[in-house]
Design an enzyme around this catalytic site. Structure first.
Site, PDB file in Angstrom:
ATOM      1  N   CYS A 155      16.426  -5.846  68.479  1.00  0.00           N
ATOM      2  CA  CYS A 155      15.579  -5.162  67.513  1.00  0.00           C
ATOM      3  C   CYS A 155      14.838  -6.219  66.694  1.00  0.00           C
ATOM      4  O   CYS A 155      15.404  -7.254  66.349  1.00  0.00           O
ATOM      5  CB  CYS A 155      16.323  -4.264  66.537  1.00  0.00           C
ATOM      6  SG  CYS A 155      17.227  -2.938  67.332  1.00  0.00           S
ATOM      7  N   ARG A 169      12.251  -8.878  71.288  1.00  0.00           N
ATOM      8  CA  ARG A 169      13.615  -8.617  70.798  1.00  0.00           C
ATOM      9  C   ARG A 169      14.108  -7.204  71.138  1.00  0.00           C
ATOM     10  O   ARG A 169      15.268  -6.877  70.914  1.00  0.00           O
ATOM     11  CB  ARG A 169      13.658  -8.785  69.272  1.00  0.00           C
ATOM     12  CG  ARG A 169      13.317 -10.171  68.814  1.00  0.00           C
ATOM     13  CD  ARG A 169      13.334 -10.233  67.304  1.00  0.00           C
ATOM     14  NE  ARG A 169      14.655 -10.003  66.784  1.00  0.00           N
ATOM     15  CZ  ARG A 169      15.571 -10.930  66.583  1.00  0.00           C
ATOM     16  NH1 ARG A 169      15.289 -12.183  66.848  1.00  0.00           N
ATOM     17  NH2 ARG A 169      16.753 -10.630  66.098  1.00  0.00           N
ATOM     18  N   TRP A 226      15.900  -2.020  70.260  1.00  0.00           N
ATOM     19  CA  TRP A 226      16.739  -2.137  71.462  1.00  0.00           C
ATOM     20  C   TRP A 226      17.906  -1.215  71.187  1.00  0.00           C
ATOM     21  O   TRP A 226      18.735  -1.490  70.321  1.00  0.00           O
ATOM     22  CB  TRP A 226      17.191  -3.585  71.646  1.00  0.00           C
ATOM     23  CG  TRP A 226      17.928  -3.814  72.932  1.00  0.00           C
ATOM     24  CD1 TRP A 226      17.375  -4.120  74.146  1.00  0.00           C
ATOM     25  CD2 TRP A 226      19.347  -3.765  73.131  1.00  0.00           C
ATOM     26  NE1 TRP A 226      18.372  -4.251  75.076  1.00  0.00           N
ATOM     27  CE2 TRP A 226      19.585  -4.042  74.494  1.00  0.00           C
ATOM     28  CE3 TRP A 226      20.437  -3.503  72.305  1.00  0.00           C
ATOM     29  CZ2 TRP A 226      20.864  -4.082  75.037  1.00  0.00           C
ATOM     30  CZ3 TRP A 226      21.719  -3.536  72.847  1.00  0.00           C
ATOM     31  CH2 TRP A 226      21.913  -3.826  74.209  1.00  0.00           C
ATOM     32  N   ASN A 251      18.227  -3.839  61.920  1.00  0.00           N
ATOM     33  CA  ASN A 251      18.631  -4.547  63.135  1.00  0.00           C
ATOM     34  C   ASN A 251      20.115  -4.847  62.986  1.00  0.00           C
ATOM     35  O   ASN A 251      20.495  -5.571  62.063  1.00  0.00           O
ATOM     36  CB  ASN A 251      17.814  -5.846  63.267  1.00  0.00           C
ATOM     37  CG  ASN A 251      18.388  -6.790  64.316  1.00  0.00           C
ATOM     38  OD1 ASN A 251      19.012  -6.340  65.276  1.00  0.00           O
ATOM     39  ND2 ASN A 251      18.169  -8.074  64.135  1.00  0.00           N
ATOM     40  N   GLY A 252      20.931  -4.275  63.872  1.00  0.00           N
ATOM     41  CA  GLY A 252      22.373  -4.512  63.783  1.00  0.00           C
ATOM     42  C   GLY A 252      23.122  -3.229  64.083  1.00  0.00           C
ATOM     43  O   GLY A 252      22.557  -2.287  64.651  1.00  0.00           O
ATOM     44  N   GLU A 279      22.315 -19.881  87.985  1.00  0.00           N
ATOM     45  CA  GLU A 279      21.133 -19.660  87.160  1.00  0.00           C
ATOM     46  C   GLU A 279      20.007 -19.034  87.993  1.00  0.00           C
ATOM     47  O   GLU A 279      19.323 -18.127  87.534  1.00  0.00           O
ATOM     48  CB  GLU A 279      20.704 -20.997  86.518  1.00  0.00           C
ATOM     49  CG  GLU A 279      19.437 -20.973  85.710  1.00  0.00           C
ATOM     50  CD  GLU A 279      19.444 -19.994  84.533  1.00  0.00           C
ATOM     51  OE1 GLU A 279      20.496 -19.419  84.209  1.00  0.00           O
ATOM     52  OE2 GLU A 279      18.352 -19.793  83.963  1.00  0.00           O
ATOM     53  N   LYS A 298      18.292 -15.432  87.192  1.00  0.00           N
ATOM     54  CA  LYS A 298      16.848 -15.277  86.981  1.00  0.00           C
ATOM     55  C   LYS A 298      16.308 -14.164  87.859  1.00  0.00           C
ATOM     56  O   LYS A 298      15.539 -13.326  87.417  1.00  0.00           O
ATOM     57  CB  LYS A 298      16.076 -16.569  87.317  1.00  0.00           C
ATOM     58  CG  LYS A 298      16.160 -17.709  86.356  1.00  0.00           C
ATOM     59  CD  LYS A 298      15.482 -17.509  85.021  1.00  0.00           C
ATOM     60  CE  LYS A 298      16.396 -16.839  84.055  1.00  0.00           C
ATOM     61  NZ  LYS A 298      17.221 -17.629  83.205  1.00  0.00           N
ATOM     62  N   GLU A 324      17.647 -10.547  86.791  1.00  0.00           N
ATOM     63  CA  GLU A 324      17.225  -9.992  85.498  1.00  0.00           C
ATOM     64  C   GLU A 324      15.761  -9.598  85.464  1.00  0.00           C
ATOM     65  O   GLU A 324      15.392  -8.684  84.764  1.00  0.00           O
ATOM     66  CB  GLU A 324      17.582 -10.919  84.326  1.00  0.00           C
ATOM     67  CG  GLU A 324      16.810 -12.198  84.264  1.00  0.00           C
ATOM     68  CD  GLU A 324      17.250 -13.085  83.108  1.00  0.00           C
ATOM     69  OE1 GLU A 324      17.638 -12.559  82.068  1.00  0.00           O
ATOM     70  OE2 GLU A 324      17.181 -14.315  83.262  1.00  0.00           O
ATOM     71  N   HIS A 340      35.426 -18.213 101.775  1.00  0.00           N
ATOM     72  CA  HIS A 340      36.565 -17.458 101.246  1.00  0.00           C
ATOM     73  C   HIS A 340      36.181 -16.006 100.928  1.00  0.00           C
ATOM     74  O   HIS A 340      36.892 -15.324 100.204  1.00  0.00           O
ATOM     75  CB  HIS A 340      37.123 -18.144  99.996  1.00  0.00           C
ATOM     76  CG  HIS A 340      37.627 -19.527 100.274  1.00  0.00           C
ATOM     77  ND1 HIS A 340      38.778 -19.765 100.978  1.00  0.00           N
ATOM     78  CD2 HIS A 340      37.096 -20.739  99.998  1.00  0.00           C
ATOM     79  CE1 HIS A 340      38.962 -21.069 101.103  1.00  0.00           C
ATOM     80  NE2 HIS A 340      37.945 -21.688 100.513  1.00  0.00           N
ATOM     81  N   LYS A 384      15.666 -10.415  74.023  1.00  0.00           N
ATOM     82  CA  LYS A 384      15.755 -11.873  73.980  1.00  0.00           C
ATOM     83  C   LYS A 384      16.937 -12.367  73.148  1.00  0.00           C
ATOM     84  O   LYS A 384      17.567 -13.352  73.474  1.00  0.00           O
ATOM     85  CB  LYS A 384      14.439 -12.406  73.407  1.00  0.00           C
ATOM     86  CG  LYS A 384      14.339 -13.906  73.403  1.00  0.00           C
ATOM     87  CD  LYS A 384      14.110 -14.422  74.795  1.00  0.00           C
ATOM     88  CE  LYS A 384      14.093 -15.917  74.870  1.00  0.00           C
ATOM     89  NZ  LYS A 384      14.400 -16.389  76.231  1.00  0.00           N
TER      90      LYS A 384
HETATM   91  C1  F6R Z   1      18.884 -15.171  80.679  1.00  0.00           C
HETATM   92  C2  F6R Z   1      18.985 -15.209  79.247  1.00  0.00           C
HETATM   93  C3  F6R Z   1      20.281 -14.841  78.621  1.00  0.00           C
HETATM   94  C4  F6R Z   1      20.598 -15.774  77.449  1.00  0.00           C
HETATM   95  C5  F6R Z   1      21.853 -15.295  76.717  1.00  0.00           C
HETATM   96  C6  F6R Z   1      22.240 -16.229  75.605  1.00  0.00           C
HETATM   97  O1  F6R Z   1      17.625 -15.548  81.117  1.00  0.00           O
HETATM   98  O2  F6R Z   1      18.050 -15.512  78.560  1.00  0.00           O
HETATM   99  O3  F6R Z   1      21.314 -14.840  79.560  1.00  0.00           O
HETATM  100  O4  F6R Z   1      20.764 -17.059  77.940  1.00  0.00           O
HETATM  101  O5  F6R Z   1      21.635 -14.015  76.206  1.00  0.00           O
HETATM  102  O6  F6R Z   1      21.233 -16.315  74.656  1.00  0.00           O
HETATM  103  P1  F6R Z   1      21.132 -17.518  73.633  1.00  0.00           P
HETATM  104  O7  F6R Z   1      20.902 -18.748  74.421  1.00  0.00           O
HETATM  105  O8  F6R Z   1      19.966 -17.170  72.763  1.00  0.00           O
HETATM  106  O9  F6R Z   1      22.426 -17.556  72.892  1.00  0.00           O
END
Ligand code: F6R
Length: 612
Positions: A2, A27, A74, A100-101, A485, A489, A492, A508, A607
């Site tokens: 949010c 956000r 969100w 937000n929260g 990773e 990517k 998501e 395995h 984010k």
């Molecule tokens: C994936 C991504 C998330 C963040 C995770 C931690 O692309 O962005 O997996 O890495 O939510 O976020 P931070 O780094 O902001 O603590």
């Protein structure tokens, strides 16, 4: 999660708030809303969907109000729809709030309020919150800020909130605990936002509010008090953030911009810290705890998501260079068990946003057990940077695309520098190896630049695999976290199921998945496990799997086995993740674009994950 904005001043608030919401949309983007005080009344406009939906329903209206609040959501309590969208208004229509929260005890508060005659339209905890404040305000005949202060002592949870009241049309009140809130100071005007990005085009003087602070803005003045009503002296910061850093600058997506920015963002991370010519490495941010780090018996790394993957790479680096045992923990798991932390253990918390609720809670737990916490954070002034004992910022610039790219490579760069410095201090690295690694690190920006030149080829490969339903990513050693990773990517942003695995573990179990329909991305750069990964590629090929291999420039063996190869420049194996992740970022980006997915705002994600 949010985004919230607020404005009080002498300008038309609506366009300022709308623009601010666009900046904060990363956000959360389930619904959006704005409340103003227009003609002595609270005037709310809200809509399910993104900010542009709100823009559309309001485009023919003219607004004059110079005070207002806005929210991009969100969803936590209640599905995303018009009714659950913020702002929420109290039963009397006097108060409007954005939040937000999460208010954890909203259920019992709501029950109580219903018994006292309050009614609720939405499923949100926020509508309960605003009526709770109203109830206290009315029954005790209090000012808005006093009612808020009392309400805040009774709610359990996290919040960044802003409230306006029809009774006091020139007053904006805000508070935070556990969720971020920044106050921007203009000339006779105030801006509020979840981060500084909506503020910097108006002013670069900001205050990062602290937990349990309440700010009251009125008549060109502001006052900050804590939860006990004691005035606080704020620390006003001058931000150096440039507007262009938060705009797309000609790229179709923020993610594209951020992938291509990496040669610069990695160089920015090293600027003023690494001098390869002089053979020097300085990390001012962790000066006071440098000794504690070199003498640590154990390092625990806590993070989530992509930052956790950076932590896995760091585990290999610290153990190799510093000979200190390292454990890498998901912050969300760490905090819910009873972890063994000894006095003097070093905890490294990694976070792009600096606001991830699980990481923050894990830090508090580690601190309570006597650990020293070093933060590796991108967002300046964020909560994690403030609660850490010391730390090193990434200096990668704002990352706005929800999928993390440049923050990952910046995290690897900073963690590598921290480990290298600690190894030097501790004497676990020979001088010539130290100098060689410094030089190699300084060459990474140009190697990343070179890796980006495979973009067209990767786009062609993406076209062939855009309809796949599954992907497997394999890597060994330093490239194993890169496989994780790459898979993250892809899933998501393109919604294709993908799994990352250590290549040797394939036999395995996951090998059962392999057939002619399974694309397998193998990160097979030339390193100490090269021969082994070549065997793994053969195992995949023997089962008709389709191999896309990321190889070191000039490799002549793997191209003869793999279906597709993507070359990256050679570097030391401990630095290879910085380079080998680039093709995987590009692959996921192109596949997502080709599938018509919203790359910068993937479904269900946000984010900054400020809920637990
Ligand atoms: C994936 C991504 C998330 C963040 C995770 C931690 O692309 O962005 O997996 O890495 O939510 O976020 P931070 O780094 O902001 O603590």
């Amino acid at each position: 999660m949010c985004g919230i904005v607020g404005y009080l001043g002498n300008k038309n608030a609506f366009p300022i708030l709308l623009n601010g919401l666009k900046r904060l949309e990363y956000r959360g983007y389930d619904s959006t809303g704005i409340a103003l005080i227009e003609n002595g009344k609270i005037d709310v406009h809200k809509k399910e969907g993104k900010v542009r939906e709100l823009e559309q329903i309001t485009e023919n209206q003219s607004f004059k109000s110079t005070i207002g609040i806005g929210h991009t959501r969100w969803a936590t309590h209640g599905e995303p729809n018009d009714v659950n969208a913020h702002p929420h208004v109290s039963n009397s229509g006097n108060l409007a709030i954005i939040h937000n929260g999460i208010i954890e005890n909203y259920g019992s508060l709501k029950k109580d309020l219903i018994q006292r005659g309050y009614t609720f339209e939405s499923d949100t905890d926020t509508e309960v919150f605003v009526n709770f404040i109203e109830d206290i305000k009315k029954s005790e005949n209090l000012s808005l800020e006093d009612a808020l202060r009392i309400a805040l002592t009774k709610v359990i949870g996290a919040y960044a909130i802003a409230i306006i009241s029809m009774d006091t049309p020139n007053k904006l009140v805000a508070a935070r605990k556990g969720s971020p809130l920044v106050l921007g100071l203009g000339k006779d005007e105030f801006y509020l936002a979840s981060d500084a990005t909506p503020i910097i085009e108006h002013t670069n003087e900001v205050i990062y509010l602290k937990d349990e602070e309440i700010v009251v803005m009125e008549n060109g003045e502001y006052h900050i008090k804590d939860s006990r009503d004691i005035p606080q002296t704020p620390y006003i910061q001058t931000l150096e953030l440039e507007l262009e850093a938060i705009e797309k600058g000609g790229h179709d997506h923020f993610m594209h911009k951020e992938i291509f920015e990496q040669p610069i963002s990695i160089a920015d991370c090293m600027r003023g810290r690494l001098n390869a010519e002089k053979g020097e490495l300085t990390l001012g941010g962790i000066r006071n705890y440098a000794k504690a780090l070199q003498n640590a018996e154990r390092i625990v790394i806590i993070a989530c998501g992509t930052s956790w993957h950076a932590g896995l790479v760091a585990e290999y680096i610290f153990e190799d260079l510093c000979r200190i045992p390292v454990e890498v923990e998901y912050a969300s798991e760490f905090r819910y068990r009873n972890p063994v932390i000894n006095e003097g253990d070093i905890v490294i918390a990694i976070s792009q946003s600096g606001e991830t609720a699980d990481t923050l809670a894990a830090i508090e737990l580690a601190k309570s057990k006597g650990a020293i916490v070093l933060g590796v954070v991108n967002t300046v002034g964020s909560s994690i940077s403030r609660v850490s004992h010391e730390g090193a910022y990434l200096h990668a610039g704002p990352e706005i695309g929800v999928a993390s790219t440049k923050a990952f490579t910046a995290q690897l760069t900073v963690l590598f520098m921290i480990a290298l410095k600690a190894a030097k201090n501790k004497g676990t690295i020979a001088e010539n190896r130290f100098q060689q690694l410094l030089r190699e690190l300084s060459l990474i920006p140009s190697k990343v630049e070179k890796a980006l030149q495979s973009n067209d080829k990767i786009e062609e490969i993406s076209d062939m695999f855009k309809n796949a339903s599954n992907f497997l990513y394999l890597g060994r050693g330093y490239n194993f976290p890169v496989a994780l990773e790459g898979a993250l990517k892809l899933k998501e942003i393109s919604y294709i199921h993908a799994e990352g695995y250590p290549a040797a573990e394939m036999k395995h179990g996951p090998i059962a998945l392999i057939d002619e329909n399974m694309p397998v991305v193998v990160i097979a750069t030339r390193d100490s496990s090269y021969d082994k990964i070549v065997s793994n590629i053969q195992e995949v090929k023997a089962r008709k799997g389709v191999v896309i291999a990321v190889v070191t420039e000039g490799d002549s063996l793997i191209p003869g086995m793999a279906d597709f190869t993507i070359e990256v420049p050679s570097t030391h194996e401990s630095l290879m993740p910085l380079v080998s992740v680039i093709p995987l970022q590009l692959l996921s980006y192109h596949i997502a674009v080709m599938r018509g997915a919203n790359v910068d705002q993937p479904r269900n994600l946000a984010k900054s994950v400020t809920v637990e």
